[in-house]
Design a protein around this motif. Sequence first.
Motif, mmCIF file in Angstrom:
data_model
loop_
_atom_site.group_PDB
_atom_site.id
_atom_site.type_symbol
_atom_site.label_atom_id
_atom_site.label_comp_id
_atom_site.label_asym_id
_atom_site.label_seq_id
_atom_site.Cartn_x
_atom_site.Cartn_y
_atom_site.Cartn_z
ATOM 1 N N MET A 1 10.742 37.801 69.091
ATOM 2 C CA MET A 1 12.084 37.928 68.872
ATOM 3 C C MET A 1 12.711 38.189 70.252
ATOM 4 S SD MET A 1 13.717 40.493 66.211
ATOM 5 C CE MET A 1 12.898 40.049 64.695
ATOM 6 N N GLY A 2 13.499 37.484 70.842
ATOM 7 C CA GLY A 2 14.133 37.730 72.160
ATOM 8 C C GLY A 2 15.507 38.307 72.223
ATOM 9 N N TYR A 3 15.928 38.651 71.075
ATOM 10 C CA TYR A 3 17.247 39.326 70.899
ATOM 11 C C TYR A 3 17.079 40.316 70.198
ATOM 12 C CZ TYR A 3 16.921 37.723 66.110
ATOM 13 O OH TYR A 3 16.461 37.687 64.962
ATOM 14 N N SER A 4 18.059 41.268 70.414
ATOM 15 C CA SER A 4 18.433 42.704 69.616
ATOM 16 C C SER A 4 18.746 42.390 68.364
ATOM 17 C CB SER A 4 19.232 43.566 70.118
ATOM 18 O OG SER A 4 18.791 43.905 71.635
ATOM 19 N N PRO A 5 18.086 42.659 67.265
ATOM 20 C CA PRO A 5 18.530 42.492 65.712
ATOM 21 C C PRO A 5 19.692 43.393 65.373
ATOM 22 C CG PRO A 5 16.445 44.075 65.832
ATOM 23 C CD PRO A 5 16.754 43.519 67.310
ATOM 24 N N PRO A 6 20.551 42.934 64.460
ATOM 25 C CA PRO A 6 21.523 43.610 63.953
ATOM 26 C C PRO A 6 21.325 45.037 63.534
ATOM 27 C CG PRO A 6 21.564 41.417 63.104
ATOM 28 C CD PRO A 6 20.160 41.725 63.905
ATOM 29 N N PHE A 7 22.031 45.962 63.529
ATOM 30 C CA PHE A 7 21.720 47.287 62.962
ATOM 31 C C PHE A 7 21.134 47.354 61.406
ATOM 32 C CE2 PHE A 7 22.829 51.309 60.945
ATOM 33 C CZ PHE A 7 22.189 52.208 61.575
ATOM 34 N N GLU A 8 21.620 46.547 60.559
ATOM 35 C CA GLU A 8 21.243 46.531 59.289
ATOM 36 C C GLU A 8 19.679 45.918 59.290
ATOM 37 O OE1 GLU A 8 24.236 45.153 60.176
ATOM 38 O OE2 GLU A 8 25.346 46.528 59.088
ATOM 39 N N ARG A 9 19.283 44.774 60.110
ATOM 40 C CA ARG A 9 17.894 44.469 60.068
ATOM 41 C C ARG A 9 17.280 45.405 60.658
ATOM 42 N NH1 ARG A 9 13.251 42.901 58.747
ATOM 43 N NH2 ARG A 9 12.190 41.530 60.447
ATOM 44 N N LEU A 10 17.637 45.907 61.606
ATOM 45 C CA LEU A 10 16.875 47.106 62.487
ATOM 46 C C LEU A 10 16.529 48.279 61.525
ATOM 47 C CD1 LEU A 10 15.409 48.169 65.061
ATOM 48 C CD2 LEU A 10 17.454 49.213 65.652
ATOM 49 N N HIS A 11 17.561 48.724 60.632
ATOM 50 C CA HIS A 11 17.243 49.723 59.636
ATOM 51 C C HIS A 11 16.447 49.491 58.499
ATOM 52 C CE1 HIS A 11 18.695 53.293 57.928
ATOM 53 N NE2 HIS A 11 18.857 52.683 56.770
ATOM 54 N N ALA A 12 16.427 48.198 58.364
ATOM 55 C CA ALA A 12 15.625 47.648 57.143
ATOM 56 C C ALA A 12 14.003 47.575 57.576
ATOM 57 C CB ALA A 12 16.229 46.259 56.610
ATOM 58 N N MET A 13 13.755 47.593 58.630
ATOM 59 C CA MET A 13 12.450 47.316 59.373
ATOM 60 C C MET A 13 11.402 48.218 58.864
ATOM 61 S SD MET A 13 13.126 45.461 63.015
ATOM 62 C CE MET A 13 11.442 44.853 63.227
ATOM 63 N N THR A 14 10.292 47.974 58.459
ATOM 64 C CA THR A 14 9.414 49.030 58.268
ATOM 65 C C THR A 14 8.780 49.550 59.630
ATOM 66 O OG1 THR A 14 7.342 47.454 58.211
ATOM 67 C CG2 THR A 14 8.684 47.833 56.108
ATOM 68 N N ASP A 15 7.990 50.631 59.721
ATOM 69 C CA ASP A 15 7.403 51.174 60.885
ATOM 70 C C ASP A 15 6.497 50.247 61.424
ATOM 71 O OD1 ASP A 15 8.761 53.505 60.366
ATOM 72 O OD2 ASP A 15 6.927 54.767 59.947
ATOM 73 N N ASP A 16 5.716 49.317 60.638
ATOM 74 C CA ASP A 16 4.639 48.403 61.208
ATOM 75 C C ASP A 16 5.434 47.319 61.909
ATOM 76 O OD1 ASP A 16 2.328 49.823 60.466
ATOM 77 O OD2 ASP A 16 2.081 48.880 58.595
ATOM 78 N N GLU A 17 6.586 46.777 61.107
ATOM 79 C CA GLU A 17 7.424 45.618 61.758
ATOM 80 C C GLU A 17 8.071 46.181 63.186
ATOM 81 O OE1 GLU A 17 9.118 43.276 57.960
ATOM 82 O OE2 GLU A 17 10.197 45.137 58.391
ATOM 83 N N LEU A 18 8.503 47.458 63.285
ATOM 84 C CA LEU A 18 9.021 47.937 64.399
ATOM 85 C C LEU A 18 7.866 48.125 65.489
ATOM 86 C CD1 LEU A 18 11.423 50.832 63.085
ATOM 87 C CD2 LEU A 18 11.962 49.018 64.509
ATOM 88 N N ARG A 19 6.790 48.325 65.283
ATOM 89 C CA ARG A 19 5.580 48.494 66.080
ATOM 90 C C ARG A 19 5.323 47.080 66.680
ATOM 91 N NH1 ARG A 19 3.980 52.479 62.320
ATOM 92 N NH2 ARG A 19 3.901 54.293 63.311
ATOM 93 N N ARG A 20 5.086 46.049 65.570
ATOM 94 C CA ARG A 20 4.905 44.725 66.450
ATOM 95 C C ARG A 20 5.984 44.185 67.248
ATOM 96 N NH1 ARG A 20 3.169 44.499 61.087
ATOM 97 N NH2 ARG A 20 4.850 43.320 60.217
ATOM 98 N N THR A 21 7.120 44.415 66.701
ATOM 99 C CA THR A 21 8.259 43.959 67.597
ATOM 100 C C THR A 21 8.367 44.594 69.114
ATOM 101 O OG1 THR A 21 9.675 43.387 65.637
ATOM 102 C CG2 THR A 21 10.780 43.697 67.665
ATOM 103 N N TYR A 22 7.962 45.879 68.892
ATOM 104 C CA TYR A 22 7.788 46.544 70.166
ATOM 105 C C TYR A 22 6.966 45.901 71.073
ATOM 106 C CZ TYR A 22 7.201 50.308 73.406
ATOM 107 O OH TYR A 22 6.950 51.070 74.841
ATOM 108 N N ASP A 23 5.734 45.916 70.530
ATOM 109 C CA ASP A 23 4.543 45.423 71.285
ATOM 110 C C ASP A 23 4.809 44.014 71.657
ATOM 111 O OD1 ASP A 23 3.120 47.689 70.871
ATOM 112 O OD2 ASP A 23 1.908 46.754 68.951
#
Length: 111
Positions: A1-23
Amino acid sequence: MGYSPPFERLHAMTDDELRRTYDGAAENTVVGTGFYLDELNRRAFARAGESAQRLARINAAVAILAVVIAIVAIAVPLLAQPPEVQPCTVLVGTEHRPALCLVGPFARPSR
């Protein structure tokens, strides 16, 4: 992902999804010292929150103990057998006079 996700998508992401995106983003990102200071502050706030919860539990236990002690302090005198009052004779000066004397657990022995 090379862009910042919209707020709704970011809010809907699980902790694991956030960690993978961060990594994934971290591999292409240069960070300064502020990044590490932010992490240290986050950990300090987490420890402070845990300490506050522990203190709140101790405070609750002390409050409960105080209520129990107060109830006992009120109940014991109410449940105790009151002393009896009986007629007796007391010495006043050189005379014996009639009086009412306490008899029971709260009565003081006469001298």
